[in-house]
Design a protein around this motif. Structure first.
Motif, mmCIF file in Angstrom:
data_model
loop_
_atom_site.group_PDB
_atom_site.id
_atom_site.type_symbol
_atom_site.label_atom_id
_atom_site.label_comp_id
_atom_site.label_asym_id
_atom_site.label_seq_id
_atom_site.Cartn_x
_atom_site.Cartn_y
_atom_site.Cartn_z
ATOM 1 N N ALA A 114 -19.656 -27.594 15.031
ATOM 2 C CA ALA A 114 -19.250 -26.233 14.679
ATOM 3 C C ALA A 114 -18.634 -26.277 13.289
ATOM 4 O O ALA A 114 -17.839 -27.173 12.985
ATOM 5 N N ALA A 115 -19.009 -25.328 12.446
ATOM 6 C CA ALA A 115 -18.481 -25.278 11.077
ATOM 7 C C ALA A 115 -17.692 -23.991 10.886
ATOM 8 O O ALA A 115 -18.118 -22.921 11.317
ATOM 9 N N GLN A 116 -16.538 -24.121 10.251
ATOM 10 C CA GLN A 116 -15.686 -22.943 10.012
ATOM 11 C C GLN A 116 -15.941 -22.405 8.617
ATOM 12 O O GLN A 116 -15.850 -23.139 7.628
ATOM 13 N N ARG A 117 -16.252 -21.120 8.538
ATOM 14 C CA ARG A 117 -16.503 -20.478 7.243
ATOM 15 C C ARG A 117 -15.222 -20.491 6.418
ATOM 16 O O ARG A 117 -14.131 -20.378 6.965
ATOM 17 N N SER A 118 -15.388 -20.611 5.112
ATOM 18 C CA SER A 118 -14.201 -20.634 4.252
ATOM 19 C C SER A 118 -13.625 -19.227 4.139
ATOM 20 O O SER A 118 -14.275 -18.235 4.480
ATOM 21 N N ALA A 177 -14.651 -24.521 5.491
ATOM 22 C CA ALA A 177 -13.236 -24.899 5.483
ATOM 23 C C ALA A 177 -12.981 -26.111 6.368
ATOM 24 O O ALA A 177 -12.106 -26.927 6.092
ATOM 25 N N SER A 178 -13.749 -26.219 7.454
ATOM 26 C CA SER A 178 -13.477 -27.244 8.446
ATOM 27 C C SER A 178 -14.704 -27.407 9.336
ATOM 28 O O SER A 178 -15.631 -26.612 9.280
ATOM 29 N N TYR A 179 -14.677 -28.463 10.151
ATOM 30 C CA TYR A 179 -15.721 -28.618 11.172
ATOM 31 C C TYR A 179 -15.138 -29.350 12.365
ATOM 32 O O TYR A 179 -14.104 -29.999 12.273
ATOM 33 N N GLN A 180 -15.822 -29.201 13.503
ATOM 34 C CA GLN A 180 -15.419 -29.892 14.733
ATOM 35 C C GLN A 180 -16.673 -30.260 15.506
ATOM 36 O O GLN A 180 -17.676 -29.543 15.460
ATOM 37 N N TRP A 181 -16.603 -31.380 16.233
ATOM 38 C CA TRP A 181 -17.630 -31.729 17.217
ATOM 39 C C TRP A 181 -17.098 -31.289 18.573
ATOM 40 O O TRP A 181 -15.993 -31.668 18.951
ATOM 41 N N PRO A 211 -14.763 -14.376 7.016
ATOM 42 C CA PRO A 211 -13.872 -15.505 6.686
ATOM 43 C C PRO A 211 -13.248 -16.157 7.904
ATOM 44 O O PRO A 211 -12.787 -15.472 8.814
ATOM 45 N N LEU A 212 -13.277 -17.477 7.900
ATOM 46 C CA LEU A 212 -12.674 -18.359 8.896
ATOM 47 C C LEU A 212 -13.279 -18.245 10.297
ATOM 48 O O LEU A 212 -12.783 -18.848 11.242
ATOM 49 N N LYS A 213 -14.363 -17.486 10.429
ATOM 50 C CA LYS A 213 -15.098 -17.485 11.699
ATOM 51 C C LYS A 213 -15.849 -18.814 11.795
ATOM 52 O O LYS A 213 -16.187 -19.437 10.796
ATOM 53 N N TRP A 214 -16.118 -19.231 13.011
ATOM 54 C CA TRP A 214 -16.895 -20.450 13.230
ATOM 55 C C TRP A 214 -18.365 -20.082 13.331
ATOM 56 O O TRP A 214 -18.708 -18.973 13.763
ATOM 57 N N ALA A 217 -18.742 -16.370 14.730
ATOM 58 C CA ALA A 217 -19.444 -15.225 14.150
ATOM 59 C C ALA A 217 -20.287 -14.605 15.272
ATOM 60 O O ALA A 217 -20.891 -15.322 16.062
ATOM 61 N N GLU A 218 -20.302 -13.273 15.327
ATOM 62 C CA GLU A 218 -20.901 -12.582 16.473
ATOM 63 C C GLU A 218 -22.357 -12.966 16.712
ATOM 64 O O GLU A 218 -22.801 -13.062 17.850
ATOM 65 N N ALA A 219 -23.129 -13.169 15.650
ATOM 66 C CA ALA A 219 -24.558 -13.468 15.817
ATOM 67 C C ALA A 219 -24.783 -14.810 16.507
ATOM 68 O O ALA A 219 -25.821 -15.025 17.126
#
Length: 136
Positions: free
Chosen positions: A23-27, A103-107, A33-36, A119-121
């Motif tokens: 999962a990547a977090q938008r800058s 901005a960030s990422y997580q597994w 902004p900051l949505k995954w 993000a809704e989509a």
């Protein structure tokens, strides 16, 4: 008001050796902004969705992926644009993640995936992915 433009966007459910999804977090400077989100991007002229996804992941995360399977697309209407999101299950082949835009990422394990502010989509795609896992 003119008609909203539809853009075709690819996204990757990048799965690691432990079946976790990236999962990547938008800058804070990006739209939503900051949505995954599932990383990916807009398809360019004369580019297949698969070519787009491999290019975008290399540009955004500096890693190589291998596409395994296409999932059902999801069309989502945001206030100013319509996104046709085309997901692919992919695996991380090589490279170390280096964030170029995010901005960030997580597994995340499957049971953690829906805990983030996506993000809704991306949400229906995550549900569909989890359903395919449960069907195995």
């Amino acid at each position: 008001m003119g008609e909203l433009k539809v853009i075709d966007v690819t996204c990757a459910l990048i799965v690691d050796s432990q079946n976790r999804v990236l999962a990547a977090q938008r800058s804070s400077t990006m739209s939503l902004p900051l949505k995954w989100e599932l990383p990916g991007g807009k398809i360019e002229l004369n580019e297949t969705p698969e070519e787009c996804l491999v290019r975008e992941i290399k540009e955004e995360l500096d890693i190589e992926i291998k596409i395994l399977k296409k999932l059902q697309s999801n069309t989502h209407t945001y206030p100013n644009i319509i996104v046709n999101l085309i997901p692919f299950i992919s695996k991380h082949v090589s490279g170390v993640i280096s964030l170029k835009e995010h901005a960030s990422y997580q597994w995340l394990d499957g049971n953690e995936l829906l805990d983030l502010d996506w993000a809704e989509a991306d949400v229906p795609i995550l549900h569909n992915y989890l359903n395919t896992l449960n069907a195995i």
